[in-house]
Enzyme design. Structure first.
Site, PDB file in Angstrom:
ATOM      1  N   SER A 120       0.744  -1.118   0.012  1.00 46.96           N
ATOM      2  CA  SER A 120      -0.060   0.121   0.206  1.00 46.96           C
ATOM      3  C   SER A 120       1.171   1.532   0.452  1.00 46.96           C
ATOM      4  CB  SER A 120      -0.820   0.038   1.017  1.00 46.96           C
ATOM      5  OG  SER A 120      -1.298   0.979   1.529  1.00 46.96           O
ATOM      6  N   HIS A 173      -7.439  -3.976   4.155  1.00 46.40           N
ATOM      7  CA  HIS A 173      -7.224  -2.573   3.518  1.00 46.40           C
ATOM      8  C   HIS A 173      -7.844  -1.666   2.550  1.00 46.40           C
ATOM      9  CE1 HIS A 173      -4.873   0.197   1.641  1.00 46.40           C
ATOM     10  NE2 HIS A 173      -3.632   0.431   2.744  1.00 46.40           N
TER      11      HIS A 173
END
Lengths: 298, 298, 298, 298
Positions: A120, A173
């Site tokens: 990420s 996420h």
């Protein structure tokens, strides 16, 4: 350390560049050879093929995959035929965690290690410090931990647990990300529909400083409004690339009530259409029972 | 500058303390006189009543209200009878923006200025730097801007526009906050229901560093899990204090489709009940048409 | 006509009974032989096993499956080994339409016909007239149409199209049912939470007569309240048996925005829990940033 | 019985016609005098004004209001000045129940009775038998019960309780209706997006006969598809006239979790827009962090 990087798109390119800067030896390969050539100017060793890349590494080889989700399977299969026992594949893409579990099991039979690694932080993170969620064997993780430590921001990598846990964390996420983005977006829609005359860049900057809802997404909101104050140049078409859908599918399988993530996804689907069939049915029904007027098609 | 602070709860106390540290003269008043006494030890001038506080200030007086939403009206009425033209009320609580518009209009007839001021950042922000959203007359705002600049973090205050715009922004901020919190919470529920064995404090720390969803709420999530790794000590009862409801009501009035904020609120209401009447109806219906078993009350 | 009925649960038993009354010859089989014995008293021919049932029918055999979803696969496999070309299986359970497509294709290779047949109307419908949605080869459908005509209420059966279309229609029917039940249930929850003192049986009877929302589900609502005026004896635990989940999964695959059906399912999942992990996270976060009190676990 | 009918729109006209057929004496009035003239041909006594209508009735007068929501207040005020103690107003429109409570209280001070009367069943119901939900004083209700009995289908009227309960029931009825309509509509959207080729009129007819989801709304769905098989001629713009919004507002006030009714309303709002600001924000954010392409405005 020395490693191979397969896939030099926005993410892979920046990760490789970052590793080179930090003194690692990186053998690179991409279907577009000019990407490898460009990285060669930054010190990478450019391989002409996956086989060539494998040959340019010493055992135990470390290979980071950063290829589109659609080709992970074929590249992994190719690697399975080239690699040897104790070699390590770090799969950094957005694969479904169940596929990662299956791949790890399959490769394990050949003695090849597999670390499913959620990444990420966007393209910026790939260059300046990412957030990495790693699943697989802990000893294997430890053997390559210096790579994760160097690529991540401080405290920005985690050994998450057994195979699949890295990509599971990344999936969740992204599900959270869908919900947070939709939350922010709904807030600005209310500002836009209100009778006040807000400057959205100012508001997003304000909320990025000291508020409860401050964070990177709000900073990006400010950035977006700084370029186009009312976003007049773009349409509200909300594409999606899979992880949100996987999150909702997982919620269904786990019987978890996650209305906000689910609705964030459904509103994306809604945005792909200018008109809906369900809307036609409701409009027709109102006309049927109450004689309410409908809007005719042109 | 010299100002009065009425209301010395968690927020007002810390704001006053902060102002004192920065060299402002602060006259303070609270229904609990010991609060004023405590601040007097930090250099405040403690007033015995609102009237006393007003008398201890020079014209044009500046008075910051930081009282519970339920008493803003009565305190404002009291002040209306004591203040004089050009005096300024800064209303820092969570009032409905339409009430703030009405108050500003009413006070304006007496020549008294009113700045509706949304305050974010929690108790920590009140002490170390808040986020302030201010509505009202721009010249009045400018005349007291040093106070906002000192209380806010850098770039953490904004003149939002005409009367009501400050509290409107704060309301929307809280609506977004509801959605973001529910998003994060749903994500962790999926982790909890999965077959993996995550350490939630580690995950929240990870996501606070380098991820797309990093921000203060994620840091607070880490903090919460650091104290109670599975939150075993608390129940999932999600109270709410009004701004989320106002946001949804506003969405209805503006005909804005805000499903995520709406569902965040509705899930809070759901959490107040151990069982639901709608659940009983659905269970009874399944039994009626399909003979499906119901769960009997003990 | 002459046919076999495998599976004599609530639905299969009543369908067989209904067919017998209408003059059809029915060979029956169930893992609980007493079910077959009971039907034998109504004129059925009871078979001791699936093989026995197959042997008691003449070619082309017609066999109606009405077994639990979990055993459709194994019974179908058994039948595949016993039946011959041109025999017909009518699968009347709640199978996933994609499985029905796969089964039809597999059986077609053996020359065996397969009609996926969604059945609605509950146990009452099975006895007094059902609603049947049939997919598969049209000629095969036509050859057994008298059975459908006899089992269904007037206009209550439809050749829906190619293989899978019958079970697809049934799945969507159930998705709609989830939404309609939740709609009704939410309405009564609002009555219950209001300050008025309604008699729910009276209200449901009223709405069953002349209102826009009249229909069988409202009549069943009346029936439920007639037995327990406040549903005090049951808990609001909303089980589900799969079709609602399939509908939402299908919506995700088709990128269809179906918030009401999705939420109806998610509220069912929510009802399975007395407390939620997402609730704990939100409560903990409110405590973190605002010092709001949490409800402690006992 | 003898009564006045004010408001001769689709609903009021048909109710008056129905009453005349059943032998009641009806004095009628509308701002469009030709409506009264038309009813006069069916035996009504046409009044030239509200005052004239009042004068043409004997005490205790019974006056049924069937005027648009926007003029109920003014007509009621006019009547308050003309009526006398013991006269009765039956308010049959879609007023908010809290307004009806307030009106009843105000009129009660003049000795005038007020029955808030929710009316369902559409224009067809007004002509052939409606569903009526009546709130107010029980004795007053009883005194005019023959009218309700004659206008409603069998078992289609109910004395709901004290003032406001009639319009409250009607509001909730409409909230349920929103949810049921959206449920049906989502189901047909899934049929439309599937790879099957369904005939929607056939499907709706099928589901109207013997299925769990049969009812008037499904019959109306069939009727709509019979006129336009794919609803190609209309746009999916879902207007709303207030009761759905009131239902959701009431749910917020009662802290009731009613996600399905809420989403049914929010999807209506969504359908009023071809593009959304929240969509632009999400699209812009995806571009900011991941470089994902946006759809440009033309």
């Amino acid at each position: 350390m020395k490693l191979g990087m397969i896939g030099l798109g926005k993410m892979g390119f920046n990760l490789a560049l970052n590793l080179l800067r930090l003194g690692h030896e990186v053998v690179v390969s991409d279907i577009h050879p000019e990407k490898g050539a460009e990285l060669a100017r930054h010190g990478a060793l450019s391989a002409s093929s996956i086989e060539d890349l494998v040959n340019k590494l010493e055992r135990p080889r470390i290979i980071w995959l950063m290829v589109p989700a659609g080709v992970v399977e074929s590249v992994t299969e190719t690697l399975a035929g080239l690699l040897e026992a104790e070699d390590i594949i770090i799969e950094g893409g957005n694969s479904h965690y169940q596929q990662s579990i299956a791949r790890a099991e399959k490769l394990q039979k050949l003695g090849i290690h597999f670390l499913d690694t959620g990444t990420s932080g966007g393209t910026e993170g790939a260059e300046h410090g990412a957030c990495l969620m790693i699943g697989g064997n802990r000893e294997v993780f430890t053997s390559v931990e210096p790579l994760f430590r160097d690529l991540a921001v401080d405290q920005g990598y985690l050994y998450a647990g057994e195979s699949g846990s890295g990509h599971f964390l990344k999936m969740i996420h992204n599900g959270i990300e869908y919900g947070m983005m939709q939350s922010i977006a709904e807030g600005f829609e209310l500002l836009e529909k209100s009778s006040f005359d807000f400057n959205y860049e100012d508001v997003a900057r304000l909320w990025s400083n000291g508020s409860v809802i401050r964070g990177w997404l709000m900073e990006l909101t400010q950035s977006a409004f700084s370029k186009d104050p009312k976003l007049a140049g773009i349409r509200g078409v909300m594409q999606s690339s899979g992880e949100g859908k996987w999150t909702v599918q997982t919620a269904l399988d786990l019987q978890a009530s996650t209305p906000v993530i689910a609705l964030s996804l459904l509103m994306r689907y809604r945005s792909l259409e200018e008109d809906t069939f369900h809307g036609k049915v409701v409009a027709a029904l109102r006309n049927e029972f109450g004689g309410h007027a409908v809007v005719k098609e042109d």
